[in-house]
Design an enzyme around this catalytic site. Structure first.
Site, PDB file in Angstrom:
ATOM      1  N   TRP A 287      32.429  63.202  17.561  1.00  0.00           N
ATOM      2  CA  TRP A 287      32.763  61.784  17.731  1.00  0.00           C
ATOM      3  C   TRP A 287      31.838  60.904  16.887  1.00  0.00           C
ATOM      4  CZ3 TRP A 287      32.426  65.104  22.043  1.00  0.00           C
ATOM      5  CH2 TRP A 287      33.666  65.499  22.553  1.00  0.00           C
TER       6      TRP A 287
ATOM      7  N   GLU B 293      21.679  75.851  32.088  1.00  0.00           N
ATOM      8  CA  GLU B 293      22.517  77.012  31.771  1.00  0.00           C
ATOM      9  C   GLU B 293      23.206  76.756  30.433  1.00  0.00           C
ATOM     10  OE1 GLU B 293      26.268  75.527  33.015  1.00  0.00           O
ATOM     11  OE2 GLU B 293      24.616  74.317  32.217  1.00  0.00           O
TER      12      GLU B 293
ATOM     13  N   GLU C 189      24.184  73.418  29.244  1.00  0.00           N
ATOM     14  CA  GLU C 189      23.058  72.531  28.917  1.00  0.00           C
ATOM     15  C   GLU C 189      22.929  71.313  29.825  1.00  0.00           C
ATOM     16  OE1 GLU C 189      22.119  73.108  24.427  1.00  0.00           O
ATOM     17  OE2 GLU C 189      24.037  72.074  24.524  1.00  0.00           O
TER      18      GLU C 189
END
Length: 804
Positions: free
Chosen positions: A320, A435, A438
């Site tokens: 983006w 994990e 993130e």
């Protein structure tokens, strides 16, 4: 060349410093570079135009975009990316150069560009052919527009028009980076301006011709514009060269333009074709004639830096990017250890060993003193985000094991890196601060899977080196983790799918500051990131699921037909699966907020998580492990890829929104290409050819699928203080320094004093046997040998019978 002699502006541009700079769309249509390491230029394309150009390393974008502007001087103004209909093709099946054919909607002209980099110098070359109708032949004007974003920033750029050897050229600079642009036809006019005020786009779009000519625009968001002299020919080559000085960049520019484009093209294609001749013939498992296989291999190779060899970034894209400015320069052109290892493993699956080995050495040189890695980092090792993810410490060990099994390790001593990473995993786990998505801390099935597999690989290395005590200690810690995976990450109270209360959850949340947390997966609240303003952010952890548990099957920790795995598959298929025209795809987890908004708008801190093609690859690996044909998953991945071979991070998973260019199963505005997905695709082809999962570790499966007679050990350390252990087990007390443990199993009626043993590196431990008949708690305290002091606090662990 003295740059001061050339940079003496007489007509400075107005409108300083220009409008707020922004990057460009992330869903690339093409990504390229020369195969040769002599050329340290990378480039990306979107909708027919060049976007970011990277130099001299793969993590340093130097431009926002380059495109042509076209006008007849009186009735229309066109810019390539908005007004022309473009088609992008590869120059060959393997080479990452492109042909872009762009047509005027009214068929008055069409533009053909061939784009590649000089394979021996730092110059991007654009062979351009403009075909014009007879009616427009003497009226059409063509302008080159370049927007520098030097050193990953739109602010503080400087632009100049100068003359060298009788030829007008456009240059930009910031710090020690210089860009020079010219063509094999002269620039009739040339100008530098501030974007949104005095730049060429503003001038030509308003006046339908180039009225302004400024020879300097300093310290701002700038653009360079030049009018090509079409009277000298409608076929020419434009060059954009990079250097560390004006002299350097200008010399490279003119030397590159001096050679015929076809000579550059021949060498460029030959280099890529030669590289592809040495990969394994596993394309027979594909459904597209091995097209995506070869392009995936080329793309993975292209995402390795040429100065910091072995450093592989996640993607040449800024998700983006059209809404991001100088305050968000990270993008995906950074190194994530997890992504790097997936990429290196993809190359290894194709039979390429050189880059994976360089990557292992690069990681060993990037590893932190404590044994872990930053969450992500620039290719020189400088951290961008400093989070900690335990799987990123495990993956390099697994890569080392893969290379060892492939006979690809050479003289570099990888063992210290392996031991240091294993120590970090043991000392820092089992709770991961983040994990693989993130976002949250806790017990994660996917992280635990990599954690266990990495430790077993580390133990194998210790065996190879003759360090049997190290190997035993590391294996026993892996056993401890494996014995708790279900206890920590499987709910028995699930309500997502009627009739399936027992299934894996995405994460059992654990507060890192709580040494004695509630580890019950039925309890706990998970706070989700990226949620819309005002929307709920707190959910019962037992109601949030993802497919991370499939990693337990991938590495060999669990059998594919384990009832918990089968039930969990039903849950994620019900909650996360998306059917697309190309095949099935899965979202990361329910209530995910990282993705395109429902109305098609860009993710700007919140959105809706979309389906990820790499998860289709993971499911394909599971299906193969379960003895089923993974062809439909291979076909789906091939369907998700662009014609130029790029796999997106996310695909649109809702009703089509044509005005936003969003269609079911096609890319969103997130990263494209994503190298993790390309690595997963190649591994799935290799796995299908071999009829066994490429990542499967036989020693892991032998230990956890067949060997059921392992000693039960419960681990206690200051960062995790379990409240209970099981009678008949061993309670192992860990610390980072030598100690004497004073302990009692009968409420201090009698005491034992045990000196700690040295496990390896900084780990010390004491084992307390817990007899089967034990019911009283184990109580203990520490005397620190080196400082000669007592801890001053007692600790206790309750004892439960096996049947309780």
């Amino acid at each position: 060349m003295n740059s001061a002699e050339h940079l003496q502006p007489k007509r400075p541009a107005f409108g300083k410093p220009g409008i707020e700079p922004r990057w460009t769309a992330s869903a690339k249509f093409g990504v390229g570079t020369a195969y040769s390491t002599a050329s340290t230029v990378w480039y990306t394309l979107f909708r027919g135009v060049l976007n970011e150009i990277y130099y001299p390393t793969i993590d340093r974008p130097q431009t926002r975009d380059f495109q042509y502007l076209i006008t007849d001087g009186k009735s229309f103004f066109h810019e390539e990316k908005r007004h022309l209909h473009s088609r992008i093709e590869l120059l060959s099946d393997h080479a990452l150069g492109f042909r872009v054919t762009s047509n005027d909607p009214d068929e008055r002209y069409h533009l053909v560009k061939e784009i590649l980099s000089n394979p021996h110098q730092n110059c991007l070359l654009i062979s351009t052919k403009l075909d014009v109708s007879k009616l427009m032949k003497d009226q059409l004007k063509l302008y080159a527009l370049l927007a520098p974003h030097i050193e990953a920033g739109g602010w503080h750029n400087n632009g100049y028009v100068i003359e060298i050897s009788g030829q007008k050229i456009l240059v930009a600079c910031r710090d020690d980076i210089w860009i020079a642009m010219a063509a094999t036809v002269p620039l009739v006019k040339a100008s530098c301006g501030y974007v949104g005020a005095s730049d060429g786009w503003t001038d030509i779009s308003k006046h339908l011709r180039m009225d302004w000519e400024f020879d300097a625009a300093e310290d701002g968001n700038i653009a360079l514009t030049g009018e090509l002299d079409l009277s000298r020919g409608t076929e020419f080559v434009l060059g954009i060269a990079f250097g560390n000085s004006l002299h350097n960049a200008a010399t490279i520019l003119f030397q590159s333009l001096d050679l015929p484009f076809e000579t550059h093209k021949k060498r460029f294609v030959e280099q890529w074709e030669r590289a592809e001749n040495h990969i394994l013939p596993i394309g027979a498992a594909s459904s597209d004639g091995a097209k995506l296989y070869h392009l995936s291999h080329s793309l993975l190779a292209a995402h390795e830096d040429k100065l910091y060899q072995g450093a592989m970034i996640a993607s040449l894209s800024i998700p983006w990017g059209e809404i991001k400015g100088d305050d968000d320069i990270g993008g995906y052109h950074l190194v994530w250890t997890r992504d790097l290892v997936h990429s290196a493993a993809g190359l290894l699956a194709a039979g390429s060993t050189e880059t994976p080995l360089r990557s292992l050495i690069y990681l060993a040189c990037t590893q932190l003193d404590e044994g872990g890695f930053y969450q992500n980092f620039w290719i020189d090792g400088e951290p961008y985000w400093k989070g900690v993810q335990l799987d990123e410490a495990a993956f390099p060990i697994i890569l080392a094991h893969k290379l060892y099994r492939s006979g690809a390790l050479r003289e570099f001593d990888w063992y210290p890196m392996v031991l240091s990473a294993a120590r970090f995993l043991i000392e820092s786990g089992p709770v991961t601060p983040q994990e693989r998505w993130e976002e949250n801390s806790g017990y994660s099935p996917s992280t635990l899977a990599a954690h266990i597999a990495g430790l077993i690989c580390a133990a194998l290395f210790a065996d190879f080196r003759g360090d049997k005590p190290y190997a035993q200690f590391i294996r026993e810690y892996a056993d401890f983790l494996e014995s708790h995976v279900v206890d920590w990450t499987v709910t028995t109270q699930g309500t997502l799918v009627p009739g399936i209360p027992r299934h894996f959850i995405r994460l059992k949340p654990i507060d890192l500051d709580d040494p004695a947390p509630n580890e019950d997966p039925n309890a706990g609240i998970l706070e989700l990131k990226n949620q819309p303003p005002g929307a709920p952010i707190r959910f019962p952890a037992k109601e949030i699921v993802d497919g991370g548990f499939l990693e337990l099957v991938r590495w060999g920790i669990m059998k594919p037909d384990d009832p918990i795995v089968l039930d969990s598959l039903q849950v994620i298929d019900k909650i996360l699966k998306v059917d697309t025209p190309f095949g099935p795809c899965w979202r990361r987890y329910n209530h995910d907020g990282y993705g395109q908004k429902d109305d098609g708008g860009p993710y700007d801190g919140w959105g809706t998580g979309r389906a990820w093609p790499l998860l289709t690859g993971e499911r394909g690996h599971y299906e193969l492990a379960a003895g089923r044909d993974p062809t439909r998953y291979i076909q789906a991945l091939e369907g998700f890829a662009k014609a130029t071979g790029l796999l997106p991070e996310q695909v649109w998973d809702s009703k089509d929104i044509p005005k936003e260019h969003l269609y079911l199963g096609k890319p969103t505005g997130s990263a494209m290409p994503l190298m993790w997905a390309h690595g997963e695709y190649i591994k799935l082809l290799r796995s299908t050819k071999d009829q066994k999962v490429f990542d499967f570790i036989p020693e892991v499966a032998e230990r956890y699928q067949k060997n059921g007679n392992r000693k039960r050990i419960e681990y206690w350390k200051f960062s995790r203080q379990p409240g209970k252990t099981i009678a008949g087990s061993v309670l192992r007390i860990l610390a980072g320094a030598p100690f004497q443990l004073r302990w009692s199993s009968d409420e201090w009626k009698s005491t034992n004093n045990t000196q700690s043993s040295h496990a390896f590196l900084s780990i010390h431990f004491v084992d307390i046997p817990v007899p089967p008949e034990q019911r009283a708690p184990i109580r203990f305290t520490f005397f620190w040998s080196e400082s000669g002091r007592w801890e001053g606090k007692d600790f206790q662990v309750q004892v439960e019978s096996k049947n309780s």
